[in-house]
Design a protein around this motif. Structure first.
Motif, short mmCIF file in Angstrom:
data_model
loop_
_atom_site.label_atom_id
_atom_site.label_comp_id
_atom_site.label_asym_id
_atom_site.label_seq_id
_atom_site.Cartn_x
_atom_site.Cartn_y
_atom_site.Cartn_z
N GLN A 49 44.46 -3.70 -3.88
CA GLN A 49 45.51 -4.72 -4.04
C GLN A 49 46.89 -4.11 -4.29
OE1 GLN A 49 44.49 -7.90 -6.87
NE2 GLN A 49 42.41 -7.05 -6.87
N THR A 50 46.96 -2.81 -4.50
CA THR A 50 48.21 -2.18 -4.93
C THR A 50 49.05 -1.68 -3.75
OG1 THR A 50 47.31 0.06 -5.14
CG2 THR A 50 47.07 -1.41 -7.05
N ASP A 51 50.35 -1.59 -4.02
CA ASP A 51 51.27 -1.04 -3.01
C ASP A 51 50.92 0.42 -2.71
OD1 ASP A 51 52.59 -3.47 -3.14
OD2 ASP A 51 54.17 -2.73 -4.47
N TYR A 52 50.53 1.14 -3.75
CA TYR A 52 50.18 2.55 -3.58
C TYR A 52 49.01 2.70 -2.62
CZ TYR A 52 49.02 7.38 -4.81
OH TYR A 52 48.75 8.73 -4.76
N ALA A 53 47.96 1.91 -2.80
CA ALA A 53 46.79 1.98 -1.92
C ALA A 53 47.17 1.59 -0.50
CB ALA A 53 45.68 1.06 -2.44
N LYS A 54 47.96 0.56 -0.38
CA LYS A 54 48.38 0.09 0.95
C LYS A 54 49.19 1.16 1.68
CE LYS A 54 48.08 -4.71 -0.38
NZ LYS A 54 48.78 -5.87 -0.89
N SER A 55 49.92 2.00 0.93
CA SER A 55 50.71 3.05 1.56
C SER A 55 49.82 4.09 2.25
CB SER A 55 51.64 3.73 0.54
OG SER A 55 50.92 4.62 -0.30
N PHE A 56 48.56 4.13 1.89
CA PHE A 56 47.60 5.05 2.52
C PHE A 56 46.63 4.32 3.45
CE2 PHE A 56 48.75 7.32 -1.40
CZ PHE A 56 49.19 8.51 -0.84
N GLY A 57 46.84 3.02 3.63
CA GLY A 57 45.97 2.25 4.50
C GLY A 57 44.63 1.91 3.88
N GLU A 80 55.45 10.04 -9.88
CA GLU A 80 56.45 9.53 -10.81
C GLU A 80 57.26 8.35 -10.27
OE1 GLU A 80 59.28 11.41 -14.23
OE2 GLU A 80 59.00 12.57 -12.40
N PRO A 81 57.71 8.35 -9.01
CA PRO A 81 58.44 7.17 -8.53
C PRO A 81 57.58 5.89 -8.57
CG PRO A 81 58.70 9.01 -7.00
CD PRO A 81 57.68 9.42 -8.01
N TRP A 82 56.31 6.03 -8.28
CA TRP A 82 55.40 4.88 -8.34
C TRP A 82 55.22 4.43 -9.80
CZ3 TRP A 82 53.70 2.64 -3.91
CH2 TRP A 82 53.77 3.39 -2.74
N ILE A 83 55.06 5.39 -10.69
CA ILE A 83 54.90 5.07 -12.11
C ILE A 83 56.15 4.39 -12.64
CG2 ILE A 83 54.64 6.08 -14.42
CD1 ILE A 83 52.85 8.25 -13.05
N ASP A 84 57.32 4.95 -12.30
CA ASP A 84 58.58 4.35 -12.76
C ASP A 84 58.72 2.91 -12.27
OD1 ASP A 84 59.24 6.70 -14.05
OD2 ASP A 84 60.63 7.39 -12.48
N ARG A 85 58.35 2.68 -11.02
CA ARG A 85 58.42 1.32 -10.46
C ARG A 85 57.45 0.39 -11.18
NH1 ARG A 85 56.87 0.73 -4.51
NH2 ARG A 85 56.07 -1.38 -4.66
N LEU A 87 56.36 0.70 -14.25
CA LEU A 87 56.87 0.45 -15.60
C LEU A 87 58.07 -0.51 -15.59
CD1 LEU A 87 56.52 4.02 -17.15
CD2 LEU A 87 55.03 2.02 -17.47
N LYS A 88 58.87 -0.43 -14.55
CA LYS A 88 60.03 -1.31 -14.44
C LYS A 88 59.59 -2.76 -14.18
CE LYS A 88 64.50 -1.70 -12.15
NZ LYS A 88 65.40 -1.14 -11.15
N PHE A 89 58.49 -2.91 -13.45
CA PHE A 89 57.96 -4.23 -13.12
C PHE A 89 56.49 -4.29 -13.55
CE2 PHE A 89 61.14 -3.07 -9.90
CZ PHE A 89 62.09 -4.07 -10.13
N PRO A 90 56.23 -4.52 -14.86
CA PRO A 90 54.87 -4.40 -15.42
C PRO A 90 53.82 -5.31 -14.81
CG PRO A 90 56.51 -4.67 -17.17
CD PRO A 90 57.22 -4.87 -15.87
N THR A 91 54.23 -6.41 -14.19
CA THR A 91 53.23 -7.31 -13.59
C THR A 91 53.10 -7.10 -12.08
OG1 THR A 91 54.86 -9.07 -13.36
CG2 THR A 91 53.53 -9.07 -15.37
N ALA A 92 53.94 -6.25 -11.50
CA ALA A 92 53.86 -5.98 -10.06
C ALA A 92 52.61 -5.15 -9.77
CB ALA A 92 55.10 -5.24 -9.59
#
Length: 145
Positions: A49-57, A80-85, A87-92
């Motif tokens: 369900q995550t953006d990170y997973a989707k970035s790898f298909g 780190e950029p993924w973690i920062d994002r 943390l900036k949007f805790p429910t995303a």
């Protein structure tokens, strides 16, 4: 004498509170392969369900070998950029579909502070591990003298 009696009652209450988690853990030991597969598919369902997973298909249907072929091992700096994002949007749904409830600052002797996002699900897993350890300690290790 009264302190020893109260301590004995508290130990029994804590052991009783830890019993369900300990029972589930020991039940899973009867067939660890099934328990591990169940855990893997639960993690994959969340991860997909995550953006990170989707970035790898990642779709969530990948077996472990397929998953490992798609998602490379990465350093904290790469994440780190993924973690920062996240943390900036805790429910995303950046790295996890679960709300971030805490960010643990950590650091080594030669690096900057790193922030490790915690979800309620992660905190609960730590609590379950504590419950298993505490039950074992209270059942077989801790003796009142």
């Amino acid at each position: 004498m009264q302190n020893k009696f109260m301590a004995g009652i508290l130990i029994k209450l804590l052991r009783a509170a830890c019993f369900p988690t300990n029972f589930r853990f020991h039940k899973s030991l009867a067939d660890p392969q099934i328990a591990q597969q169940d855990t893997y598919w639960k993690i994959m369902a969340d991860f997909a369900q995550t953006d990170y997973a989707k970035s790898f298909g990642i779709t969530g249907d990948e077996n472990y070998k397929e998953f490992a072929a798609k998602v490379p091992i990465q350093t904290y700096e790469e994440l780190e950029p993924w973690i920062d994002r996240q943390l900036k949007f805790p429910t995303a749904k950046v790295l996890t579909p679960h709300k971030i409830v805490h960010a643990e600052p950590t650091s080594g002797s030669s690096s900057n502070t790193k922030h490790i996002p915690y979800t309620r699900k992660l905190v609960n897993s730590f609590s379950n591990l504590f419950g298993i350890w505490a039950y074992d300690l209270l059942q077989s290790g801790l003796k009142l003298e």
